[in-house]
Design a protein around this motif. Structure first.
Motif, PDB file in Angstrom:
ATOM      1  N   TRP A  27      -3.354   1.607   5.473  1.00  0.00           N
ATOM      2  CA  TRP A  27      -4.436   1.785   4.523  1.00  0.00           C
ATOM      3  C   TRP A  27      -3.892   2.131   3.146  1.00  0.00           C
ATOM      4  O   TRP A  27      -2.903   2.837   3.011  1.00  0.00           O
ATOM      5  N   CYS A  28      -4.563   1.621   2.142  1.00  0.00           N
ATOM      6  CA  CYS A  28      -4.175   1.883   0.749  1.00  0.00           C
ATOM      7  C   CYS A  28      -5.055   2.999   0.234  1.00  0.00           C
ATOM      8  O   CYS A  28      -6.036   2.762  -0.478  1.00  0.00           O
ATOM      9  N   GLY A  33      -0.898   2.639  -3.452  1.00  0.00           N
ATOM     10  CA  GLY A  33      -0.632   2.443  -2.047  1.00  0.00           C
ATOM     11  C   GLY A  33      -0.330   3.696  -1.264  1.00  0.00           C
ATOM     12  O   GLY A  33      -0.344   4.811  -1.794  1.00  0.00           O
ATOM     13  N   TYR A  40       3.583  -2.438  -0.754  1.00  0.00           N
ATOM     14  CA  TYR A  40       2.566  -2.681   0.269  1.00  0.00           C
ATOM     15  C   TYR A  40       3.196  -3.399   1.449  1.00  0.00           C
ATOM     16  O   TYR A  40       4.080  -4.245   1.283  1.00  0.00           O
ATOM     17  N   SER A  42       1.867  -5.387   3.870  1.00  0.00           N
ATOM     18  CA  SER A  42       1.318  -6.627   4.404  1.00  0.00           C
ATOM     19  C   SER A  42       2.411  -7.681   4.496  1.00  0.00           C
ATOM     20  O   SER A  42       3.247  -7.808   3.600  1.00  0.00           O
ATOM     21  N   HIS A 411      -3.765  -5.353   0.759  1.00  0.00           N
ATOM     22  CA  HIS A 411      -4.043  -4.768   2.067  1.00  0.00           C
ATOM     23  C   HIS A 411      -4.500  -5.874   3.019  1.00  0.00           C
ATOM     24  O   HIS A 411      -5.360  -6.692   2.669  1.00  0.00           O
TER      25      HIS A 411
END
Length: 432
Positions: A27-28, A33, A40, A42, A411
């Protein structure tokens, strides 16, 4: 592995943290971040973009005027904006559908009007400080206000030229924020109640330069104001330090007691040190307009904090921040050197430069840099050994105004961009 687990567990207990507070990569939940560093996690993202950029999934207007970034949490998407004289926090569902809107005091209507700070989400609550220094805690599901403290008024602190912009740091059951002024530099509040836990002493100094750069002769005694940067946590041995900046100083503050353990004055022309520090291990990178970028190593010698400068560069990032990808520090300069650069973290050597794109903010995900210029062009870059190679671009505005200051957020293979009054969501999934 057992020793590592025990160490992390003891560290969590000392800070009042749970495991989910320390390792929550999905979760951001705050500015830049989960680790406040623009990195991030992802994966499976587009390695290059089609003409015109990645596909737009949805766009929502009516977020209000502002420059803050969204946070993406299990309780929804949250973004701030100014509208009709109020600072409003808007909650959205994952598909962009509005859920609720609640105020946090007055809007910032002076120079560069619009919301400044990004919310911090922690344990089902939102923490936000508006441009006038009102720090509020809200229930993330309902938007109901749980507590609020007008920090500047309470500590008789003057505001800064362009309004309070700090994204407050929440660690365990504590909230850290800066007031500046004659009574305190920073404060620590109980995250559940807003009760004051400690206040640091004011930062007193001899002023030799006026706002704007003209000399003060003879120097006069002064106390520093709040800054525009946001704090990050730095761990050195058994000490927890807050790395941040006031209007004219780089700072390390003891997170347990509020003691000022190190300060460094910079001759910043307009008293803006806006870039969030970058921490790796016991090292911290600061940057400031007209001054440059500086890497410091922090250690404990005979029980005392020691700070040694390792290197400096002329790239003076203002508030867009740089990003550390592996051992490479990447981002733009400001006035002293405007290039986008790739810098070796260990040596400070510039490995690559990119001229042309206006200054801006940078984040990193899945092997690519997302370089967003303040004039509304987002570039997808790859950092090779000696180059910054482009793999696509996305035009966000007509480029006439240099006011695209919200940092990108990534995200779940989606890219979120706050552009003035709108929030946009793009699909970054690679074609399998």
């Amino acid at each position: 592995m057992v020793r590592v687990f025990v160490f992390v567990s003891l560290l969590c207990l000392s800070l009042g943290l749970t495991a989910s507070d320390v390792d929550d990569p999905e979760w951001c939940n705050q500015f830049r971040g989960p680790q406040r560093n623009g990195v991030y996690r992802s994966t499976g993202l587009l390695a290059s973009w089609p003409k015109g950029g990645p596909p737009l999934l949805w766009q929502r207007e009516g977020m209000g005027a502002g420059y803050s970034s969204p946070v993406i949490t299990q309780d929804g998407i949250f973004v701030t904006g100014d509208e009709k004289g109020e600072l409003l926090i808007t909650a959205l569902a994952a598909d962009g559908t509005p859920r609720w809107r609640k105020p946090n005091g007055k809007a910032w209507a002076k120079s560069y009007p619009g919301a400044r700070a990004t919310c911090t989400y922690h344990r089902g609550r939102l923490y936000h400080m508006n441009g006038h220094g009102r720090l509020a805690c809200l229930d993330a599901k309902t938007g109901d206000e749980i507590w609020a403290v007008p920090l500047l008024a309470r500590f008789h602190a003057p505001n800064v030229q362009w309004g309070i912009s700090e994204c407050v740091l929440v660690v365990g059951d504590r909230v850290f924020a800066m007031t500046g002024g004659p009574e305190a530099l920073m404060v620590c509040l109980d995250a559940k109640t807003g009760k004051l836990l400690w206040q640091s002493p004011p930062l007193r100094f001899q002023r030799t330069q006026k706002f704007g750069g003209k000399p003060v002769d003879p120097p006069v005694a002064d106390t520093d104001k709040a800054g525009y940067a946001s704090p990050v946590l730095l761990t050195v041995g058994d000490r927890q330090l807050l790395a941040t900046a006031s209007s004219r100083h780089l700072l390390l503050v003891d997170a347990k007691t509020g003691a000022l353990v190190w300060t460094k004055e910079l001759r910043v022309r307009h008293e803006v040190i806006g870039a969030i520090p970058i921490v790796r291990g016991n090292e911290v990178f600061f940057s400031a307009p007209d001054c440059g970028g500086f890497l410091y190593r922090v250690s404990i010698v005979d029980g005392k904090i020691q700070v040694a400068k390792r290197w400096e560069i002329p790239h003076d990032n203002c508030h867009g921040a740089m990003v550390l990808a592996g051992n490479r520090l990447i981002g733009s300069g400001y006035r002293k050197n405007k290039d986008w650069v790739q810098v070796d973290w260990t040596t400070g050597r510039v490995l690559a430069s990119l001229k042309g794109p206006p200054r801006g903010s940078a984040v990193w995900a899945d092997g690519r840099i997302y370089a967003q210029s303040e004039r509304g062009m987002l570039l997808l870059l790859e950092a090779t050994a000696d180059k910054l190679v482009g793999h696509g671009q996305l035009r966000l505005t007509d480029g006439k105004k240099a006011n695209v200051w919200a940092h990108p957020v990534i995200h779940d293979r989606r890219l979120y961009l706050r552009v003035n009054n709108s929030l946009r969501c793009y699909d970054l999934r690679s074609v399998e």
